[in-house]
Design a protein around this motif. Structure first.
Motif, PDB file in Angstrom:
ATOM      1  N   MET A   1       0.842  -1.185   0.000  1.00  0.00           N
ATOM      2  CA  MET A   1       0.000   0.000   0.000  1.00  0.00           C
ATOM      3  C   MET A   1       0.885   1.246   0.000  1.00  0.00           C
ATOM      4  N   ASN A   2       0.584   2.187  -0.878  1.00  0.00           N
ATOM      5  CA  ASN A   2       1.366   3.413  -0.969  1.00  0.00           C
ATOM      6  C   ASN A   2       1.062   4.337   0.199  1.00  0.00           C
ATOM      7  N   LYS A   3       2.095   4.991   0.690  1.00  0.00           N
ATOM      8  CA  LYS A   3       1.935   5.978   1.750  1.00  0.00           C
ATOM      9  C   LYS A   3       1.285   7.220   1.152  1.00  0.00           C
ATOM     10  N   PRO A   4       0.281   7.798   1.850  1.00  0.00           N
ATOM     11  CA  PRO A   4      -0.350   9.007   1.304  1.00  0.00           C
ATOM     12  C   PRO A   4       0.626  10.176   1.277  1.00  0.00           C
ATOM     13  N   TYR A   5       0.353  11.092   0.369  1.00  0.00           N
ATOM     14  CA  TYR A   5       1.202  12.273   0.278  1.00  0.00           C
ATOM     15  C   TYR A   5       1.046  13.138   1.523  1.00  0.00           C
ATOM     16  N   LYS A   6       2.127  13.837   1.879  1.00  0.00           N
ATOM     17  CA  LYS A   6       2.075  14.780   2.992  1.00  0.00           C
ATOM     18  C   LYS A   6       1.238  15.985   2.603  1.00  0.00           C
ATOM     19  N   TYR A  33      21.702  18.734  10.239  1.00  0.00           N
ATOM     20  CA  TYR A  33      20.505  19.547   9.994  1.00  0.00           C
ATOM     21  C   TYR A  33      19.778  19.675  11.332  1.00  0.00           C
ATOM     22  N   TRP A  34      19.957  20.815  11.964  1.00  0.00           N
ATOM     23  CA  TRP A  34      19.370  21.088  13.275  1.00  0.00           C
ATOM     24  C   TRP A  34      18.125  21.931  13.113  1.00  0.00           C
ATOM     25  N   GLN A  35      17.137  21.641  13.935  1.00  0.00           N
ATOM     26  CA  GLN A  35      15.864  22.334  13.808  1.00  0.00           C
ATOM     27  C   GLN A  35      15.080  22.282  15.109  1.00  0.00           C
ATOM     28  N   SER A  36      14.012  23.060  15.129  1.00  0.00           N
ATOM     29  CA  SER A  36      13.004  22.940  16.172  1.00  0.00           C
ATOM     30  C   SER A  36      12.051  21.822  15.758  1.00  0.00           C
ATOM     31  N   VAL A  37      11.054  21.557  16.570  1.00  0.00           N
ATOM     32  CA  VAL A  37      10.045  20.559  16.224  1.00  0.00           C
ATOM     33  C   VAL A  37       9.256  21.058  15.014  1.00  0.00           C
ATOM     34  N   THR A  38       9.063  20.177  14.040  1.00  0.00           N
ATOM     35  CA  THR A  38       8.248  20.496  12.871  1.00  0.00           C
ATOM     36  C   THR A  38       7.410  19.284  12.512  1.00  0.00           C
ATOM     37  N   GLY A  39       6.339  19.525  11.817  1.00  0.00           N
ATOM     38  CA  GLY A  39       5.542  18.398  11.347  1.00  0.00           C
ATOM     39  C   GLY A  39       4.299  18.846  10.616  1.00  0.00           C
ATOM     40  N   SER A  40       3.883  18.005   9.687  1.00  0.00           N
ATOM     41  CA  SER A  40       2.711  18.297   8.863  1.00  0.00           C
ATOM     42  C   SER A  40       1.422  17.846   9.541  1.00  0.00           C
ATOM     43  N   LEU A  41       0.338  18.457   9.108  1.00  0.00           N
ATOM     44  CA  LEU A  41      -0.976  18.017   9.544  1.00  0.00           C
ATOM     45  C   LEU A  41      -1.167  16.565   9.120  1.00  0.00           C
ATOM     46  N   ASP A  42      -1.844  15.781   9.964  1.00  0.00           N
ATOM     47  CA  ASP A  42      -2.173  14.399   9.608  1.00  0.00           C
ATOM     48  C   ASP A  42      -3.420  14.331   8.734  1.00  0.00           C
ATOM     49  N   ALA A  43      -4.288  15.334   8.870  1.00  0.00           N
ATOM     50  CA  ALA A  43      -5.521  15.417   8.085  1.00  0.00           C
ATOM     51  C   ALA A  43      -5.797  16.897   7.828  1.00  0.00           C
ATOM     52  N   VAL A  44      -6.458  17.200   6.729  1.00  0.00           N
ATOM     53  CA  VAL A  44      -6.684  18.604   6.393  1.00  0.00           C
ATOM     54  C   VAL A  44      -7.510  19.327   7.450  1.00  0.00           C
ATOM     55  N   ASP A  45      -8.303  18.590   8.225  1.00  0.00           N
ATOM     56  CA  ASP A  45      -9.123  19.228   9.255  1.00  0.00           C
ATOM     57  C   ASP A  45      -8.518  19.126  10.656  1.00  0.00           C
ATOM     58  N   GLU A  46      -7.262  18.653  10.767  1.00  0.00           N
ATOM     59  CA  GLU A  46      -6.616  18.592  12.082  1.00  0.00           C
ATOM     60  C   GLU A  46      -6.322  20.016  12.547  1.00  0.00           C
ATOM     61  N   PRO A  47      -6.797  20.406  13.734  1.00  0.00           N
ATOM     62  CA  PRO A  47      -6.496  21.754  14.235  1.00  0.00           C
ATOM     63  C   PRO A  47      -4.992  21.964  14.404  1.00  0.00           C
ATOM     64  N   LEU A  48      -4.531  23.168  14.110  1.00  0.00           N
ATOM     65  CA  LEU A  48      -3.097  23.463  14.193  1.00  0.00           C
ATOM     66  C   LEU A  48      -2.551  23.228  15.595  1.00  0.00           C
ATOM     67  N   LEU A  49      -3.304  23.614  16.628  1.00  0.00           N
ATOM     68  CA  LEU A  49      -2.853  23.396  17.997  1.00  0.00           C
ATOM     69  C   LEU A  49      -2.690  21.904  18.291  1.00  0.00           C
ATOM     70  N   ALA A  50      -3.601  21.094  17.784  1.00  0.00           N
ATOM     71  CA  ALA A  50      -3.495  19.638  17.960  1.00  0.00           C
ATOM     72  C   ALA A  50      -2.268  19.096  17.233  1.00  0.00           C
ATOM     73  N   THR A  51      -2.001  19.610  16.045  1.00  0.00           N
ATOM     74  CA  THR A  51      -0.810  19.193  15.295  1.00  0.00           C
ATOM     75  C   THR A  51       0.450  19.548  16.081  1.00  0.00           C
ATOM     76  N   ALA A  52       0.495  20.779  16.617  1.00  0.00           N
ATOM     77  CA  ALA A  52       1.668  21.213  17.381  1.00  0.00           C
ATOM     78  C   ALA A  52       1.873  20.338  18.614  1.00  0.00           C
ATOM     79  N   ALA A  53       0.807  20.039  19.331  1.00  0.00           N
ATOM     80  CA  ALA A  53       0.910  19.195  20.534  1.00  0.00           C
ATOM     81  C   ALA A  53       1.350  17.778  20.167  1.00  0.00           C
ATOM     82  N   ARG A  54       0.796  17.240  19.099  1.00  0.00           N
ATOM     83  CA  ARG A  54       1.154  15.888  18.657  1.00  0.00           C
ATOM     84  C   ARG A  54       2.620  15.819  18.258  1.00  0.00           C
TER      85      ARG A  54
END
Length: 155
Positions: A1-6, A33-54
């Motif tokens: 199964m193909n991984k969905p696009y980010k 490559y040093w960075q702060s925490v980053t990450g994409s939404l898991d779903a288009v309707d995932e709230p940004l605050l929930a994404t940040a906490a996750r």
């Protein structure tokens, strides 16, 4: 199964102490490559605050409990060109990402548990040194804005 696009919408979470020490984490897929925490939404309707906490929890083990550890939404977003090395993760033709900036103040002695699949090392640096160490210009700019943003939140 193909991984969905980010989804080309993400969060950036600058982790810092009261005295402006900033936590940076080193990517597992790109040495130095040093960075702060980053990450994409898991779903288009995932709230940004929930994404940040996750993402905060997944990448560092830090739990934003809303009381002692509070995520702050800067109400700031950056649009940047996705690095060519990572474009294959997105749908064909997607070249830009919208990044929403957050911060979180933590005690200096907080435990850090890295996700070894994503990050291999971490370091605490004074904010100016941390900005110099970030590979991403938008991440470096967020770190440089940290003193002003903290001052605004504390008004």
């Amino acid at each position: 199964m193909n991984k969905p696009y980010k989804i080309p919408e993400s969060v950036l979470v600058v982790i810092h102490t009261a005295d402006l020490q900033v936590l940076l984490i080193e990517r597992a897929d790109k040495q130095d490559y040093w960075q702060s925490v980053t990450g994409s939404l898991d779903a288009v309707d995932e709230p940004l605050l929930a994404t940040a906490a996750r993402e905060l929890f997944e990448e560092t083990g830090i739990v934003a409990d809303g009381e002692r550890i509070v995520l702050r939404d800067w109400q700031l977003s950056n649009i940047y060109e996705i690095y060519p090395v990572w474009r294959h993760r997105y749908a064909p033709g997607v070249t830009q990402n919208t990044e929403h900036v957050f911060s979180v103040e933590v005690p200096r002695d907080i435990g850090i548990t890295l996700s070894p699949r994503e990050h291999v090392n971490h370091v605490w640096l004074p904010y100016l040194a941390a900005a110099d160490q970030c590979f991403s210009p938008s991440n470096a700019e967020a770190v440089l804005q940290l003193p002003r943003m903290i001052q605004n939140f504390n008004k």
